[in-house]
Design an enzyme around this catalytic site. Structure first.
Site, PDB file in Angstrom:
ATOM      1  N   LYS A  15      42.808  17.416  20.198  1.00  0.00           N
ATOM      2  CA  LYS A  15      42.747  15.952  20.133  1.00  0.00           C
ATOM      3  C   LYS A  15      43.031  15.296  21.486  1.00  0.00           C
ATOM      4  CE  LYS A  15      46.394  14.515  17.974  1.00  0.00           C
ATOM      5  NZ  LYS A  15      47.320  13.869  18.931  1.00  0.00           N
ATOM      6  N   ARG A 135      56.328  23.222  26.638  1.00  0.00           N
ATOM      7  CA  ARG A 135      56.753  21.905  26.167  1.00  0.00           C
ATOM      8  C   ARG A 135      57.964  22.085  25.277  1.00  0.00           C
ATOM      9  NH1 ARG A 135      52.297  18.067  23.494  1.00  0.00           N
ATOM     10  NH2 ARG A 135      53.735  18.158  21.739  1.00  0.00           N
TER      11      ARG A 135
END
Ligand code: ADP
Length: 192
Positions: A15, A135
């Site tokens: 996305k 992350r």
């Protein structure tokens, strides 16, 4: 011509990548709530510290906080002629709020793109990303939690957008360029 779009898709569906490519192609900015939160976390400000306490567990940041941040961002001049929202809305309350924000600005959405992919493929991609990007919210538990929240709270939004004739669903499996072409073609379709 204006493009006011939402891009939806589970974590790992590509996305963010597709939002950036589509934004370049259409010449509009991307508004990524995840990126906005990460910028606040990097700045170590109050909003960032609050966001971290949720994102690190894979939970959603509370709606009041997220909604206020998006409302402020959508009032900025660079998005007056169009934008791609990436990561918002993520639940039905945020969907309603987005309608309100846009109505207050005298406008509304032109389309919603949903990227799809199987859960196994998503888990594999996310683990790969975790190894490369490190992350802080890419732990196994947080990844699984985010996918659950997507299925429970975010995926159902496609029904609302579908009922309004705004939704296009695009297969997120394939080469990045290939998927980008599909997305671009789908967007041209929804705007007519
Ligand atoms: P991903 O799509 O991989 O979950 P994002 O960058 O979109 O990554 O979001 C990272 C985190 O930021 C989410 O897990 C969530 O905690 C928070 N977040 C992003 N968008 C929203 C939102 N619309 N509402 C609440 N929390 C959000």
């Amino acid at each position: 011509m204006s493009y006011r779009l939402v891009i939806m898709g589970p974590q790992g569906s590509g996305k963010g990548t597709q939002a950036a490519l589509l934004a370049d192609r259409l010449g509009v900015p991307t508004i990524s709530t995840g990126d906005l939160f990460r910028a606040h976390m990097a700045a170590q400000d109050d909003l960032g510290e609050l966001a971290r306490s949720y994102t690190s567990r894979g939970e959603l940041v509370p709606d009041e906080v997220t909604n206020a941040m998006v409302r402020r961002r959508l009032a900025e001049p660079d998005v007056a002629d169009g934008f791609i929202l990436d990561g918002y809305p993520r639940n039905c309350f945020q969907l309603d709020e987005l309608d309100d924000i846009l109505a207050d600005l005298g406008t509304r959405l032109d389309g919603v793109v949903e990227l799809t992919a199987e859960r196994d493929e998503l888990m594999a991609r996310m683990k790969h990303r975790a190894e490369i990007e490190h992350r802080e919210d890419d732990t196994d538990e947080a990844i699984a939690r985010r996918l659950d929240i997507y299925d429970e709270q975010t995926a159902p939004l496609t029904a609302s957008y579908g009922a309004r004739g705004l939704l296009v669903t695009v297969d997120g499996i394939g080469e990045i360029d290939e998927v980008a072409e599909r997305v671009a073609r789908a967007v041209t379709g929804v705007r007519n």
